[in-house]
Design an enzyme around this catalytic site. Structure first.
Site, PDB file in Angstrom:
ATOM      1  N   GLY A 175       4.137  -2.211  10.629  1.00  0.00           N
ATOM      2  CA  GLY A 175       5.542  -2.263  11.045  1.00  0.00           C
ATOM      3  C   GLY A 175       6.381  -3.361  10.411  1.00  0.00           C
ATOM      4  N   ASN A 184       0.861  -1.183   0.000  1.00  0.00           N
ATOM      5  CA  ASN A 184       0.000   0.000   0.000  1.00  0.00           C
ATOM      6  C   ASN A 184       0.902   1.239   0.000  1.00  0.00           C
ATOM      7  OD1 ASN A 184      -1.811   2.013   0.524  1.00  0.00           O
ATOM      8  ND2 ASN A 184      -2.409   1.295   2.559  1.00  0.00           N
ATOM      9  N   LEU A 185       0.896   1.983  -1.101  1.00  0.00           N
ATOM     10  CA  LEU A 185       1.802   3.145  -1.182  1.00  0.00           C
ATOM     11  C   LEU A 185       1.236   4.379  -0.492  1.00  0.00           C
ATOM     12  CD1 LEU A 185       3.168   2.688  -4.829  1.00  0.00           C
ATOM     13  CD2 LEU A 185       4.196   1.955  -2.668  1.00  0.00           C
ATOM     14  N   GLU A 226      -4.486  -5.228  11.504  1.00  0.00           N
ATOM     15  CA  GLU A 226      -3.512  -4.132  11.579  1.00  0.00           C
ATOM     16  C   GLU A 226      -3.773  -3.289  12.823  1.00  0.00           C
ATOM     17  OE1 GLU A 226      -1.755  -2.957   7.397  1.00  0.00           O
ATOM     18  OE2 GLU A 226      -3.384  -1.658   7.995  1.00  0.00           O
ATOM     19  N   ALA A 254       3.509  -0.961   3.954  1.00  0.00           N
ATOM     20  CA  ALA A 254       3.580   0.333   3.281  1.00  0.00           C
ATOM     21  C   ALA A 254       4.961   0.969   3.441  1.00  0.00           C
ATOM     22  CB  ALA A 254       2.498   1.260   3.845  1.00  0.00           C
ATOM     23  N   SER A 255       5.228   1.547   4.619  1.00  0.00           N
ATOM     24  CA  SER A 255       6.431   2.373   4.777  1.00  0.00           C
ATOM     25  C   SER A 255       7.728   1.601   4.514  1.00  0.00           C
ATOM     26  CB  SER A 255       6.462   3.006   6.167  1.00  0.00           C
ATOM     27  OG  SER A 255       6.231   2.051   7.164  1.00  0.00           O
ATOM     28  N   HIS A 273      -9.433   0.430   5.480  1.00  0.00           N
ATOM     29  CA  HIS A 273      -8.101   0.611   6.072  1.00  0.00           C
ATOM     30  C   HIS A 273      -8.233   1.512   7.301  1.00  0.00           C
ATOM     31  CE1 HIS A 273      -3.959   1.901   6.637  1.00  0.00           C
ATOM     32  NE2 HIS A 273      -3.630   0.790   6.007  1.00  0.00           N
ATOM     33  N   ILE A 287       1.036   0.818  13.071  1.00  0.00           N
ATOM     34  CA  ILE A 287       1.154   1.186  11.656  1.00  0.00           C
ATOM     35  C   ILE A 287       2.191   2.294  11.491  1.00  0.00           C
ATOM     36  CG2 ILE A 287      -0.058   2.276   9.717  1.00  0.00           C
ATOM     37  CD1 ILE A 287      -2.571   0.783  10.523  1.00  0.00           C
TER      38      ILE A 287
END
Ligand code: G3P
Length: 212
Positions: free
Chosen positions: A173, A6-7, A133, A194-195, A85, A138
């Site tokens: 994470g 997920n960007l 999640e 994502a990150s 989300h 997150i």
């Protein structure tokens, strides 16, 4: 195993990450999909990578403004959508509509939930995947699979009690292969992240690191 990247709204090169994801998916034989911001969906889909939306809207009638619909996404060859989300929460009735709408348009869904109780509730709606999640982890760099293994395990059990055929993804994470292995050991069938990729100086190294 399914890896969904997920960007979000991170400033990153969505197309470059899509190309890397496609290569790594082929190299490792692992299903990997990329969910860019709506305006990059077409460019990302053109790379040939499996492309997902970050969100879909439910609509009524023909006149709706500023909405992203499953009908149009599926015409662009978008394979699925994240629903509910943590950063785009919906009511249960809206989640239900999104899942049905996506299904009717040939798209898959990953419905996110904060905790095992919510996992049970959203599993009843029959999405293709559910994702656990915990919001506090997150973007933290602290992997849920290590910091909160009981939550992941309970989420897997909750989903199984409702429908053993709906796989559970795990997110928050996650950034290393070790985090992924820990998630799989807890019963997750894939990862939502994502990150770890979008903010990495080397998305290629980061993605390969998850799988090696
Ligand atoms: O949708 C993925 C997500 O919320 C996890 O984010 O940055 O912790 O991998 P991150």
């Amino acid at each position: 195993m399914f890896i969904l990247i997920n960007l979000k709204t991170y400033v990153c090169d969505s197309v470059e990450i899509a190309r890397i994801a496609k290569d790594v998916s082929e190299e490792f034989g692992v299903r990997i999909a990329v969910a860019p911001q709506a305006m990059y969906l077409k460019d990302v889909a053109e790379t040939g990578v499996e492309t997902w939306a970050q969100h879909i809207d439910t609509i009524s009638g023909n006149a709706n403004t500023g909405r992203v619909t499953a009908n149009e996404l599926s015409r662009m060859d978008i394979k699925g959508s994240i629903v509910n989300h943590s950063e785009r929460r919906l009511l249960l009735a809206e989640i239900d509509e999104c899942v049905r709408d996506a299904f009717e348009n040939g798209m898959e869904t990953v419905v996110c939930a904060n905790n095992p109780n919510q996992i049970a509730a959203v599993t009843t709606l029959g999405p293709n995947f559910v994702a656990i999640e915990p919001p506090e982890l997150i973007g933290s760099g602290i992997p849920v699979s290590k910091a909160a293994p009981d939550i992941v395990k309970e989420a897997v059990e909750s989903a199984k009690r409702i429908d053993p055929n709906i796989p559970v993804l795990c997110g928050a994470g996650i950034s290393t292969g070790e985090d992924v292995s820990a998630a799989i050991r807890l019963g997750a069938k894939g990862i939502l992240l994502a990150s770890g990729i979008a903010k990495s100086n080397s998305p290629s190294k980061a993605l390969r690191g998850l799988l090696e």
